[in-house]
Design an enzyme around this catalytic site. Structure first.
Site, PDB file in Angstrom:
ATOM      1  N   ARG A   8       0.834  -1.204   0.000  1.00 45.29           N
ATOM      2  CA  ARG A   8       0.000   0.000   0.000  1.00 45.29           C
ATOM      3  C   ARG A   8       0.862   1.244   0.000  1.00 45.29           C
ATOM      4  O   ARG A   8       2.010   1.225   0.432  1.00 45.29           O
ATOM      5  CB  ARG A   8      -0.943   0.041   1.204  1.00 45.29           C
ATOM      6  CG  ARG A   8      -0.257   0.216   2.570  1.00 45.29           C
ATOM      7  CD  ARG A   8      -0.240   1.662   3.059  1.00 45.29           C
ATOM      8  NE  ARG A   8       0.508   1.846   4.285  1.00 45.29           N
ATOM      9  CZ  ARG A   8       1.801   2.154   4.330  1.00 45.29           C
ATOM     10  NH1 ARG A   8       2.496   2.320   3.209  1.00 45.29           N
ATOM     11  NH2 ARG A   8       2.424   2.331   5.482  1.00 45.29           N
ATOM     12  N   HIS A  15      -0.193   8.402  11.108  1.00 46.38           N
ATOM     13  CA  HIS A  15      -0.194   8.294  12.577  1.00 46.38           C
ATOM     14  C   HIS A  15      -1.571   8.607  13.157  1.00 46.38           C
ATOM     15  O   HIS A  15      -1.682   8.876  14.355  1.00 46.38           O
ATOM     16  CB  HIS A  15       0.910   9.169  13.204  1.00 46.38           C
ATOM     17  CG  HIS A  15       2.274   8.624  12.935  1.00 46.38           C
ATOM     18  ND1 HIS A  15       2.846   7.651  13.719  1.00 46.38           N
ATOM     19  CD2 HIS A  15       3.160   8.864  11.926  1.00 46.38           C
ATOM     20  CE1 HIS A  15       4.043   7.349  13.226  1.00 46.38           C
ATOM     21  NE2 HIS A  15       4.248   8.057  12.137  1.00 46.38           N
ATOM     22  N   GLY A  97      10.998  -3.652   3.170  1.00 43.95           N
ATOM     23  CA  GLY A  97      11.391  -2.627   4.137  1.00 43.95           C
ATOM     24  C   GLY A  97      11.430  -1.234   3.523  1.00 43.95           C
ATOM     25  O   GLY A  97      12.085  -0.349   4.053  1.00 43.95           O
ATOM     26  N   GLY A  99       8.820   0.907   3.031  1.00 38.98           N
ATOM     27  CA  GLY A  99       7.715   1.799   3.378  1.00 38.98           C
ATOM     28  C   GLY A  99       6.452   1.565   2.570  1.00 38.98           C
ATOM     29  O   GLY A  99       5.526   2.375   2.593  1.00 38.98           O
ATOM     30  N   SER A 102       5.491  -4.094   2.828  1.00 34.19           N
ATOM     31  CA  SER A 102       5.833  -5.460   2.425  1.00 34.19           C
ATOM     32  C   SER A 102       5.481  -6.446   3.542  1.00 34.19           C
ATOM     33  O   SER A 102       5.054  -7.570   3.270  1.00 34.19           O
ATOM     34  CB  SER A 102       7.319  -5.554   2.078  1.00 34.19           C
ATOM     35  OG  SER A 102       8.115  -5.080   3.153  1.00 34.19           O
ATOM     36  N   ASP A 143      -2.259  -0.592   7.298  1.00 29.65           N
ATOM     37  CA  ASP A 143      -1.521  -1.311   6.257  1.00 29.65           C
ATOM     38  C   ASP A 143      -2.200  -2.627   5.913  1.00 29.65           C
ATOM     39  O   ASP A 143      -2.382  -2.970   4.733  1.00 29.65           O
ATOM     40  CB  ASP A 143      -0.081  -1.579   6.710  1.00 29.65           C
ATOM     41  CG  ASP A 143       0.628  -0.311   7.154  1.00 29.65           C
ATOM     42  OD1 ASP A 143       0.117   0.789   6.864  1.00 29.65           O
ATOM     43  OD2 ASP A 143       1.681  -0.415   7.795  1.00 29.65           O
TER      44      ASP A 143
HETATM   45  C1  GLA Z   1       2.937   2.259   9.945  1.00 28.05           C
HETATM   46  C2  GLA Z   1       1.876   1.497  10.733  1.00 28.05           C
HETATM   47  C3  GLA Z   1       0.476   2.006  10.410  1.00 28.05           C
HETATM   48  C4  GLA Z   1       0.385   3.521  10.537  1.00 28.05           C
HETATM   49  C5  GLA Z   1       1.546   4.197   9.806  1.00 28.05           C
HETATM   50  C6  GLA Z   1       1.577   5.685  10.040  1.00 28.05           C
HETATM   51  O1  GLA Z   1       2.820   1.998   8.572  1.00 28.05           O
HETATM   52  O2  GLA Z   1       1.951   0.115  10.458  1.00 28.05           O
HETATM   53  O3  GLA Z   1      -0.468   1.367  11.248  1.00 28.05           O
HETATM   54  O4  GLA Z   1       0.311   3.918  11.883  1.00 28.05           O
HETATM   55  O5  GLA Z   1       2.803   3.669  10.187  1.00 28.05           O
HETATM   56  O6  GLA Z   1       0.436   6.281   9.505  1.00 28.05           O
END
Ligand code: GLA
Length: 327
Positions: A8, A15, A97, A99, A102, A143
């Site tokens: 995604r 956050h 890894g 962002g 994965s 995610d």
């Molecule tokens: C990570 C976490 C998510 C979310 C983001 C920040 O990807 O797994 O749950 O909190 O950080 O938006």
């Protein structure tokens, strides 16, 4: 059995998920594929990893499993407690890894390969718990829910209080451009837990942050908690405004909302880095780019930009993909 689960990218709303807020991720056309047959334990090989994962069905401490990628698999096994195992191979087109979730895609693919039959939300909740026991990071649900409920051509407006998922079309004349900052997310694990704890400390004073307003900031004595809360309250408003503007075709409103999100993550939530700030600034100044921001947890990792189709901006064009499935 063959299973696929997408990664995604989050367009806006970071956050906020673990405070019951709003997020707008989309599942992407990069995915993890698991191909397995039934077996009496769990044995997975990966084309990207030198060591295979071999686990008993009654695995007890996922966070201690080796090789490290096996922790996500073990997390899912420990949460689902399947009676039949599997043996097979994993491959992925998601940078590991990087962002783009994965790990969430691996968890969702493994859960489906182990025969999970529940609704997308239940799948996401099980995989969120799996990620938490695997890594110790108290992650939210964004995610895993994005991977489990993606809709082709759409971003997903997720209300993390009600868990309602509303698909929002991403118009063909816009491109979602992902660029990695080149910076690995080394401090993410500890600082993430600290940010979440700060949000909980603020909520203990002003009530659920989802219902809080900027007027509530005065009740918080600690300037750090005030800043954290201001990010959550303002970010929820930006996500709602962004989803409405996107659905209404008012593209001129999107850039300032992306810029506002980045500034808030940088100044109030303090999860940006000089590398992310410089990249966002460069992207935002490129012709055809509406706006850019860091995406995901921050502390390094990726940025996301929205651009008019045909913009010369460098980066990977992500397309919104459908949800994880057996195929
Ligand atoms: C990570 C976490 C998510 C979310 C983001 C920040 O990807 O797994 O749950 O909190 O950080 O938006």
């Amino acid at each position: 059995m063959r299973v696929r689960a997408p990664g995604r990218v989050n367009l806006i709303g970071d956050h906020t998920d673990y405070t019951g807020g709003l997020v707008l991720p989309m599942a992407i056309d990069r995915e993890t594929v698991v191909e397995v047959e039934a077996h009496d334990a769990v044995e997975l090989r990966s084309s990207d990893e030198p060591e295979a994962v071999v686990l008993p069905l009654d695995v007890t401490d996922p966070s201690a499993v080796r090789p490290v990628w096996g922790r996500y698999v073990a997390g899912v096994v420990s949460v689902l407690r399947p009676t039949t195992g599997m043996r097979g191979v994993v491959s992925t087109t998601i940078p590991i890894g990087g962002g783009l979730s994965s790990s969430a895609a691996l968890e969702v693919a493994v859960a489906l390969a182990l025969g999970f039959e529940g609704a997308p939300l239940e799948l996401a909740q099980a995989c969120q718990r799996a990620e938490q026991v695997a890594t110790g990071v108290p992650c939210g649900i964004m995610d895993q829910l994005a991977s489990a409920s993606g809709v082709a051509g759409h971003a997903l407006l997720i209300d993390c209080t009600t868990s309602a998922v509303t698909p929002v079309p991403v118009p063909d004349d816009l491109e979602v451009v992902v660029v990695h900052s080149g910076q690995a997310r080394a401090v993410a694990a500890t600082a993430y837990a600290e940010r979440r704890a700060q949000c909980e400390a603020a909520a203990a004073v002003v009530g659920p942050l989802r219902a809080a307003s900027l007027d509530d900031l005065g009740a918080l004595d600690d300037p750090v908690l005030r800043r954290r809360t201001r990010h959550i309250v303002s970010e929820n408003a930006r996500v709602a405004a962004f989803a409405e503007a996107l659905a209404g075709g008012r593209f001129d409103e999107l850039g300032p909302l992306l810029a506002g999100s980045h500034a808030s993550l940088r100044d109030d939530f303090e999860v940006s880095t000089p590398a992310l700030d410089a990249l966002v600034e460069r992207l935002a100044a490129t012709p055809g780019v509406l706006g850019a921001r860091l995406t995901g947890a921050g502390f390094g990792g990726c940025t996301v930009a929205l651009a008019e189709r045909g913009s010369p901006v460098e980066g990977w064009r992500a397309r919104a993909a459908g949800r994880a499935s057996r195929c």
